[in-house]
Structure formats: structure tokens, C-alpha cells
Design an enzyme around this catalytic site. Structure first.
Site, PDB file in Angstrom:
ATOM      1  N   ALA A 126       0.851  -1.198   0.000  1.00 20.79           N
ATOM      2  CA  ALA A 126       0.000   0.000   0.000  1.00 20.79           C
ATOM      3  C   ALA A 126       0.882   1.242   0.000  1.00 20.79           C
ATOM      4  CB  ALA A 126      -0.927   0.009   1.207  1.00 20.79           C
ATOM      5  N   PHE A 127       0.314   2.345  -0.443  1.00 23.33           N
ATOM      6  CA  PHE A 127       1.118   3.562  -0.624  1.00 23.33           C
ATOM      7  C   PHE A 127       1.682   4.074   0.697  1.00 23.33           C
ATOM      8  CE2 PHE A 127      -0.731   7.570   0.922  1.00 23.33           C
ATOM      9  CZ  PHE A 127      -1.937   7.128   1.420  1.00 23.33           C
ATOM     10  N   LYS A 128       1.106   3.637   1.808  1.00 19.66           N
ATOM     11  CA  LYS A 128       1.583   4.144   3.096  1.00 19.66           C
ATOM     12  C   LYS A 128       3.049   3.782   3.345  1.00 19.66           C
ATOM     13  CE  LYS A 128      -2.881   4.854   5.193  1.00 19.66           C
ATOM     14  NZ  LYS A 128      -3.778   4.459   4.090  1.00 19.66           N
ATOM     15  N   ASP A 129       3.529   2.718   2.698  1.00 16.49           N
ATOM     16  CA  ASP A 129       4.950   2.373   2.821  1.00 16.49           C
ATOM     17  C   ASP A 129       5.853   3.491   2.289  1.00 16.49           C
ATOM     18  OD1 ASP A 129       4.366  -0.161   3.849  1.00 16.49           O
ATOM     19  OD2 ASP A 129       4.368  -1.103   1.869  1.00 16.49           O
TER      20      ASP A 129
ATOM     21  N   MET B 265       6.073   5.677   5.387  1.00 15.20           N
ATOM     22  CA  MET B 265       6.341   5.017   6.657  1.00 15.20           C
ATOM     23  C   MET B 265       7.755   4.459   6.729  1.00 15.20           C
ATOM     24  SD  MET B 265       4.238   4.862   9.194  1.00 15.20           S
ATOM     25  CE  MET B 265       2.543   4.477   8.818  1.00 15.20           C
TER      26      MET B 265
END
Ligand SMILES: *Cc1c(COP(=O)(O)O)cnc(C)c1O
Length: 488
Positions: free
Chosen positions: A118-121, A124
Site C-alpha cells: 500500500a502507498f503508506k509504505d 512510513m
């Protein structure tokens, strides 16, 4: 670069001071005192840069209290093809965020190649390295308390696992994440990771995080930090891929910075598109920022009508794009601060109205009659809603027409983006997750299993480790007290 609170009642801080802080003491969100701008000459120079080189150029404008060589090393260590390795066949892994044309003028920007798909990586992984760096310098420890509807939690845990000085306490709504997401998080065996399944919805989890963060004594005694999308460093890291996507969509190294583009952004907490708003404010030629919501369309309602009416937790619907099942968009306050001319008094008054009504769900504000909302289109924003039926139809159409499988959230973005794009403008749809995370809906749409990157087969069969708890902030605090002496 100093950072100020949207509520105006907290002292200005430096980047590393707010890095570990979460909400400002006055309940507001931190923002740069002034947004840096990017000159035309800089845009020309940046066009041909690799992802990490570009990230350094963008981020050094926001981070001036980490020595440049250290910042560069942190960034180089973060944005590597080894970390962002879950690419589609045919993509260049060195791109980190490959752009894939579906047809001339229509592209997806692949942001989901990191460890949790997911793009949150994107943000993060950098946050994990920044945290470790900052803690090492001061010899301190940090207990991260987070809330997740699925993607933030796994992304945070994969970024923080095995990091010295950091523990993660992650709240998720019990039984409401997909099997894949649940397996990704709960199968982690690292001793610094604690998964807590809360009997409630995502907003209950987020309320607990807020309530613990507002207990300043507890927060400082137990060194509580947050990684939710209110964290400024996450927003800052996300600005980078708007630049990368823009350059890729307008001709790559040999292209021109005259061309405007549209970005379509599947939205929930308003963190991703907030980064787009800031990139645009810095001078990136973005004509349209197309905000897509699912059935939980609080933000769409605001951009269409000027009324912001967060829903109660009970009114939040569980949908097939679960990472957007959010009805209080925590980053939205940052945009409103800019929209009202950066007047913290106005922001305080608006949110006092929201917060007094929160329990009865009557809290709302209406900017429709005022001067600020009249200028809303000057910010490039347009918005729309996508439903389960739209999601299925879009996944089917993109698969049939282009042979590309997209996930449910990206489908929401594609649907709304295609509806609202201005003719002649290249449309870049942000791909926020890979379909493997949401296999039930893929099966419903396409009658087949989603592609799953190598190494993740059978993840659901691994043993799982988690605690089930009531939506009770006191009980969660006790749990943290009991477990925050665990070794790393
Ligand atoms: C978090 C998330 C979103 C929403 O992003 P915001 O920054 O909260 O607006 C959209 N899609 C996916 C897959 C996500 O994980």
C-alpha cells in the site's frame, strides 16, 4: 524551517522536535510556517533525478535540522529497489514509483510496491529510519500508539519492526480488516510489535489514540508517539511522489514543465491529497486535484457544498475500500487552515463547533456562504463519490480494456478521476494498494484470484499474535504500562 500549529496556541518548533510529537499541545496539527517554493529552474533540474535524489531535494526544503549528509543517507537507505520490490512485470524497479500508461493521457502511478503493498509504505519506511536516527541521537525510547483500518498498521509495523528503541502498539477494529491485512499484521513475531484488536470501528481506535495523546502526563511518562497520518513527516514524504509522478507523466527527463496535469487521489484521512495540495502550492503545475471518496463521502460533501459534517462512528459504513472508511478526516484541518487564510482563530472556532457536537453527531461547519469557499476552485480541488457497484464496474473495465488489475481504492480514484478530469489534461491516478490485499472484492468483480507478489503465498496460514480489547482508553493505557518494558 519552523512548524506552527493550525490552532495557533503552541510554540513554533523545528522538524525534529515535531517528528516524534504527533498533535500539537493545543490540539492542532503542525504545518510549516511558510511553504517553500520551487523555482522553474529547480523543476528543470529535478526532472531527471532518481527517486532518492528527488526526495532529498524536496525534503531538504522541509528538514533543516538534520545534517544534509545524514538526511541524504537516510533517504538513500529508504528508497531502494530492494524495499519497493513488489512491482508489476515489465516495470523498472529503480523507479520506486513506476508510472504506467493505460492509454495516452491516462496513467496510474504505482505507489504500492513496498513491503505491505500500500502507498503508506512510501512515507512510513522513511519515518522508521527517521525515528531510529532521532532516538539514537538522544538515547531515548519511543512507544508508538497507532490506529489503523488496515494499511497504516501493517505499514507502520513493517517500518518499525526490529528497530532499536521503538515499540509499536497498534489498534485495529476487531474483525473488520481483510484476511490478508489481518495476516500481514498479526503474523509478525517481532518482540517490539503489539497488535490490539479493538471491539469497535476504526474511528473508535482513532478516538482512543487521541484521548491517550491528550493525557499529557501519560504521554510523556510513557514516551508515546504516533505514526498516524497527522504526523507531519508522513505528509512531507508523500509530497515527493507528486513531483516524481508529474515528471514521469510529462515526458520524463526530456519533458517540459509547461504541461499541467490532474491527479486523482483515493482519499480517507486527507493525508495523501494534502501532500498534493502542498506540492501544488510549492509550484508544481497541478491543475486538478481530484478527490475520490467511497460511500463514506464526508470530504466529497465538503468540496461540493462547503459543509463539513463528520459522521458519528455509528454512521460510518463498512465498504469494500475499507482504508477509506473514515468519517473524520484528520488531516483536513491542515487544508482548512490554508483555505481560511491561515487564520488559526477561525480554525479554532470551526473545530470548537465540530468537537462540541461530536457525541451527538451534530457537529459541523458550513463555509458555503463565505469568501473562502468561493475560492475553493483556485486550489484545484474537485471531488466525487464511488460506490461498491462503481468499484466492481471499474475493476472489470480496467481489466478488460488494459489487462491491468487494480485494487478497490485505486478503482474509486479511477472512477472519479475519469468522471471529473478536464479534457486534454493528462490524468494520473494514484494507485494506493495492490489488489492482493482485497481478494474478496477482486473475486466478486473478476471471478478470479488477484495476483499475489512472490513470498506472500500462504501468509494467512501463519500463526497470529494479538490481544482483543474493549474500546476503552483506560484499559489500553494499562496494557501499554504493562508491556512497555518489553525488550526489543
Ligand atoms: C490510507 C489509504 C487511503 C486513504 O489515504 P488518506 O491519506 O487517508 O486520504 C486510500 N487507499 C488506501 C489503499 C489506503 O491505504
Amino acid at each position: 524551517m519552523r512548524y506552527i500549529s493550525t490552532r495557533g496556541n503552541s510554540p513554533a518548533r523545528t522538524f525534529t522536535e515535531i517528528l516524534l510529537a504527533g498533535l500539537a499541545p493545543d490540539g492542532g496539527l503542525y504545518l510549516p510556517e511558510v511553504y517553500p517554493s520551487v523555482s522553474r529552474a529547480e523543476l528543470d533540474q529535478w526532472r531527471g533525478l532518481s527517486y532518492p535524489a528527488l526526495a532529498f531535494k524536496v525534503l531538504e526544503k522541509f528538514i533543516d535540522d538534520i545534517p544534509a549528509a545524514d538526511l541524504k543517507a537516510l533517504i538513500d537507505r529508504t528508497y531502494t529497489p530492494a524495499v519497493y520490490c513488489n512491482i508489476r512485470p515489465g516495470d523498472d524497479s529503480a523507479e520506486i514509483t513506476p508510472l504506467r500508461w493505460l492509454e495516452p493521457g491516462l496513467a496510474i502511478l504505482e505507489l504500492s510496491n513496498g513491503p505491505t503493498l500500500a502507498f503508506k509504505d512510501m512515507a512510513m519506511q522513511l519515518l522508521g529510519n527517521l525515528f531510529e536516527y532521532a532516538l539514537e541521537k538522544t538515547g531515548q525510547e519511543l512507544n508508538i500508539l497507532g490506529a489503523t483500518s488496515g494499511d497504516t498498521g501493517s505499514s507502520a509495523e513493517y517500518a518499525m519492526r526490529g528497530k532499536r528503541g521503538i515499540r509499536v502498539f497498534m489498534l485495529s477494529p476487531h474483525g473488520k480488516m481483510s484476511r490478508f491485512q489481518t495476516a500481514q499484521m498479526f503474523s509478525l513475531a517481532d518482540p517490539n510489535i503489539f497488535n490490539i484488536a479493538v471491539k469497535g470501528v476504526f474511528d473508535d481506535c482513532q478516538d482512543i489514540v487521541k484521548s491517550v495523546s491528550n493525557d499529557h502526563a501519560f504521554k510523556s511518562e510513557y514516551r508515546i508517539g504516533t505514526v498516524n497520518s497527522i504526523n507531519w513527516a508522513r505528509v512531507a514524504a508523500q509530497i515527493v511522489y507528486y513531483f516524481k509522478g508529474y515528471f514521469a507523466a510529462t515526458g520524463g527527463a526530456g519533458g517540459s514543465n509547461d504541461q499541467e496535469v490532474a491527479f486523482s487521489v483515493p482519499s480517507g484521512n486527507f493525508g495523501n491529497i494534502c501532500a498534493g495540495h502542498i506540492a501544488r502550492t510549492m509550484g508544481l503545475p497541478i491543475r486538478q486535484l481530484i478527490l475520490a471518496t467511497n460511500e463514506n463521502n464526508v470530504l466529497d460533501e465538503f468540496f461540493r457544498t462547503g459543509v463539513y459534517r463528520p459522521r458519528s462512528n455509528a454512521e460510518t459504513r463498512q465498504t469494500s475500500s475499507p482504508s477509506m472508511d473514515i468519517s473524520k478526516a484528520s488531516n483536513f484541518e491542515r487544508f482548512v487552515f490554508d483555505l481560511v487564510g491561515r487564520d488559526a482563530g477561525t480554525v479554532r472556532a470551526l473545530w470548537a463547533g465540530i468537537e462540541s457536537g461530536a457525541k451527538s453527531s451534530a457537529g459541523a461547519f458550513d463555509l458555503s456562504g463565505g469568501p473562502h469557499f468561493a475560492r475553493i476552485r483556485d486550489y484545484g480541488f474537485v471531488s466525487g463519490t464511488s460506490t461498491h457497484a462503481d468499484r466492481l464496474a471499474t475493476i472489470r473495465r480496467i481489466w478488460a480494456q488494459y489487462g491491468i488489475m487494480v485494487d478497490t481504492h485505486s478503482a474509486d480514484g479511477l472512477k472519479v478521476g475519469l468522471e471529473l478530469r478536464e479534457p486534454g489534461l493528462p490524468l494520473v491516478c494514484l494507485e494506493t494498494a495492490l489488489p492482493a490485499k482485497f481478494d474478496e472484492t477482486i473475486r466478486e468483480a473478476l471471478g478470479r484470484e488477484p495476483e499475489r507478489p512472490a513470498g506472500l503465498e500462504g501468509i494467512e496460514q501463519l500463526p497470529q499474535r494479538f490481544a482483543v480489547m474493549d474500546a476503552d482508553a483506560m484499559a489500553i493505557k494499562r496494557y501499554i504500562e504493562e508491556h512497555c518494558r518489553a525488550p526489543f
